[in-house]
Design a protein around this motif. Structure first.
Motif, short mmCIF file in Angstrom:
data_model
loop_
_atom_site.label_atom_id
_atom_site.label_comp_id
_atom_site.label_asym_id
_atom_site.label_seq_id
_atom_site.Cartn_x
_atom_site.Cartn_y
_atom_site.Cartn_z
N LYS A 158 -7.89 7.74 0.77
CA LYS A 158 -7.71 8.59 1.96
C LYS A 158 -7.66 7.74 3.22
O LYS A 158 -6.80 7.94 4.09
N HIS A 159 -8.56 6.77 3.32
CA HIS A 159 -8.62 5.97 4.54
C HIS A 159 -7.44 5.02 4.66
O HIS A 159 -6.90 4.82 5.76
N HIS A 168 -14.02 8.67 -8.00
CA HIS A 168 -14.47 9.22 -6.71
C HIS A 168 -14.29 8.19 -5.60
O HIS A 168 -13.77 8.50 -4.52
N ASP A 169 -14.72 6.95 -5.85
CA ASP A 169 -14.60 5.92 -4.82
C ASP A 169 -13.13 5.60 -4.53
O ASP A 169 -12.77 5.33 -3.37
N ASP A 196 -18.29 1.28 -1.88
CA ASP A 196 -17.05 0.54 -1.63
C ASP A 196 -16.63 0.65 -0.17
O ASP A 196 -16.17 -0.33 0.44
N LEU A 197 -16.79 1.83 0.42
CA LEU A 197 -16.41 2.03 1.81
C LEU A 197 -17.33 1.23 2.73
O LEU A 197 -16.86 0.58 3.68
N TYR A 213 0.79 -1.22 0.00
CA TYR A 213 0.00 0.00 0.00
C TYR A 213 0.82 1.28 0.00
O TYR A 213 0.64 2.18 0.83
N THR A 214 1.76 1.34 -0.94
CA THR A 214 2.38 2.63 -1.24
C THR A 214 1.46 3.45 -2.13
O THR A 214 1.72 4.63 -2.37
N SER A 215 0.39 2.82 -2.63
CA SER A 215 -0.62 3.54 -3.41
C SER A 215 -1.94 2.80 -3.26
O SER A 215 -1.99 1.65 -2.86
N TYR A 216 -3.02 3.51 -3.58
CA TYR A 216 -4.31 2.87 -3.78
C TYR A 216 -4.97 3.58 -4.95
O TYR A 216 -5.08 4.81 -4.93
N PRO A 217 -5.47 2.82 -5.95
CA PRO A 217 -5.38 1.38 -6.08
C PRO A 217 -3.92 0.92 -6.24
O PRO A 217 -3.08 1.67 -6.73
#
Length: 453
Positions: free
Chosen positions: A372-373, A365-366, A394-395, A16-20
């Motif tokens: 962010k989270h 947007h999702d 998704d959240l 998780y250095t990035s998402y997606p």
């Protein structure tokens, strides 16, 4: 209990250095034009106040470290230095042409490969070219990665004179048997000499990279390495899990799974390493990182301002990070882009006057909500959401997937957010994975990531 949790949560998981994460980028609906538009938007929004970050990938190494997962080119021919620098500077000018204003540089990091493969003269040419007609942020910080075996006083002095104050040395393990099987050779004396030279010149922050779970690594060898490291008192220590991905990095086939510590042993290696670092006075930062109590990372962690990007953890936040060089990844917050991974393709694109981007992703947007989270969890161990303003299916589904982790004591789940427990800090990747909507929507049929333990 920890042993049971380790067995349960030792699954293939992103860092998780990035998402997606990169395997889930929507490359079919990506274009270079979209990417450049996102860069320009991000630049206009944040350049004046926050500045931007630059990452430069310098891929050359004289020998292959078989554990390494980086994009490298092995050669002893130093004639490759000049043409490569010319290409990187041309790429930087392409980005400059679409920014429309003078960039404010807040972070500059040289990674690799082995940046100190390059001569001090050529590194000076590279940096002066990058900094020509730019403004430096009042809090600008420059850092570089180095091999203890080839870093000279001239390297250190040249980069210091150009504004570098942070140095990261790849140590991994001091045990001779481990160094032999991973083909990574440096002595304690070499590391000590580079460390002392850097401090005498004026460097204010020195980081050591250490890895647990390496082939032939034992509890005794790790403990000895930790004690030797503690005597040199680096300001920061990155204590990583070895990522065994031979299907991606064939060099790792130089040894087999039989040479690696089994899962219980690897978990013990982490626990004893973590315990020793705390005993030596280091504070734990996010995932895999430790720093002395007066370090900026510790201060940022306490304030809740710690940030994480493709360069790792940082106490400074920039929305736009431009990656230059072969395989470099850029982040505009609204999108990601990766350069050509093959050196010849990268240079060819540059010679044609084309930005060498070969794939990327524009965030929906999702994506932005989930990103962010996940970033909050990786940096602060907690996050909050608002069901009224964050309308994101998704959240909602991700929150449901978090419930088993709460039952196992890894998180405390509230109607408005979550808090990672002390036990859960060892499983940050698993906590984030529960929120990873793209992964759960399209579960991989083959292993894409390294194991979480």
């Amino acid at each position: 209990m920890y042993k049971q949790l380790t067995q349960k949560y030792n699954v293939a998981a992103p860092r998780y250095t990035s998402y997606p994460t990169m395997p889930y980028w929507d490359t079919c609906n990506f274009s270079t034009q979209q990417w450049l538009a996102s860069v320009k938007t991000s630049f206009q929004e944040t350049n004046t106040q926050d500045g931007i970050s630059l990452y430069v990938h310098l891929p050359f190494c004289e020998s292959l470290c078989t554990y390494c997962g980086c994009n490298t080119r092995i050669t002893k021919n130093h004639n490759v230095e000049q043409p490569y620098i010319d290409s990187v500077l041309k790429e930087w000018q392409m980005y400059r042409s679409i920014m429309g204003d003078v960039p404010v540089i807040r972070e500059l990091h040289l990674g690799g490969g082995t940046p100190t493969f390059f001569s001090p003269y050529n590194l000076q040419k590279l940096i002066t070219g990058l900094l020509d007609l730019v403004n430096l942020h009042p809090n600008a910080e420059f850092s570089f990665e180095a091999h203890p075996g080839n870093t000279t006083e001239a390297h250190l002095q040249t980069l210091y004179d150009l504004g570098f104050r942070r140095l990261s040395l790849g140590i991994q393990d001091f045990d001779p048997a481990v160094q032999l099987i991973i083909n990574r050779h440096q002595t304690l004396e070499q590391v000590r000499n580079v460390t002392y030279m850097a401090r005498n010149i004026g460097y204010t922050s020195i980081n050591y990279d250490l890895i647990y779970g390496l082939p032939l690594q034992t509890m005794d060898s790790l403990v000895k390495t930790m004690h030797l490291v503690s005597e040199l008192v680096p300001d920061r220590i990155a204590f990583y899990s070895y990522a065994h991905v031979p299907w991606i990095k064939p060099g790792q086939r130089k040894f087999t799974e039989a040479d690696l510590p089994d899962v219980p042993t690897k978990a013990k290696l982490y626990e004893i390493g973590r315990s020793l670092l705390k005993n030596f006075g280091y504070a734990e930062i996010g995932m895999d990182h430790f720093a002395l109590p007066n370090d900026e990372l510790v201060t940022a962690g306490a304030k809740g301002t710690l940030h994480r990007n493709f360069m790792g953890y940082t106490h400074q936040h920039t929305q736009l990070m431009v990656g230059l060089g072969v395989s470099a990844i850029s982040d505009s917050w609204y999108g990601f882009a990766q350069n050509q991974k093959k050196l010849e393709d990268y240079i060819n694109d540059i010679e044609l006057g084309e930005l060498p981007v070969f794939k990327g992703h524009i965030l929906t947007h999702d994506d932005l909500v989930i990103r962010k989270h996940i970033l909050n969890i990786m940096c602060t161990g907690k996050t909050t959401w608002n069901h009224h303003t964050e309308t994101c299916e998704d959240l909602s589904e991700g929150i449901e997937r978090l419930e088993p982790l709460e039952q196992d004591g890894l998180i405390e789940l509230f109607p408005w957010g979550l808090q990672v427990t002390d036990a859960g800090k060892r499983f940050l990747r698993n906590v984030c994975m529960a929120l990873d909507a793209r992964l759960w929507c399209d579960k991989p049929t083959t292993q894409l990531f390294s194991m979480s333990v």
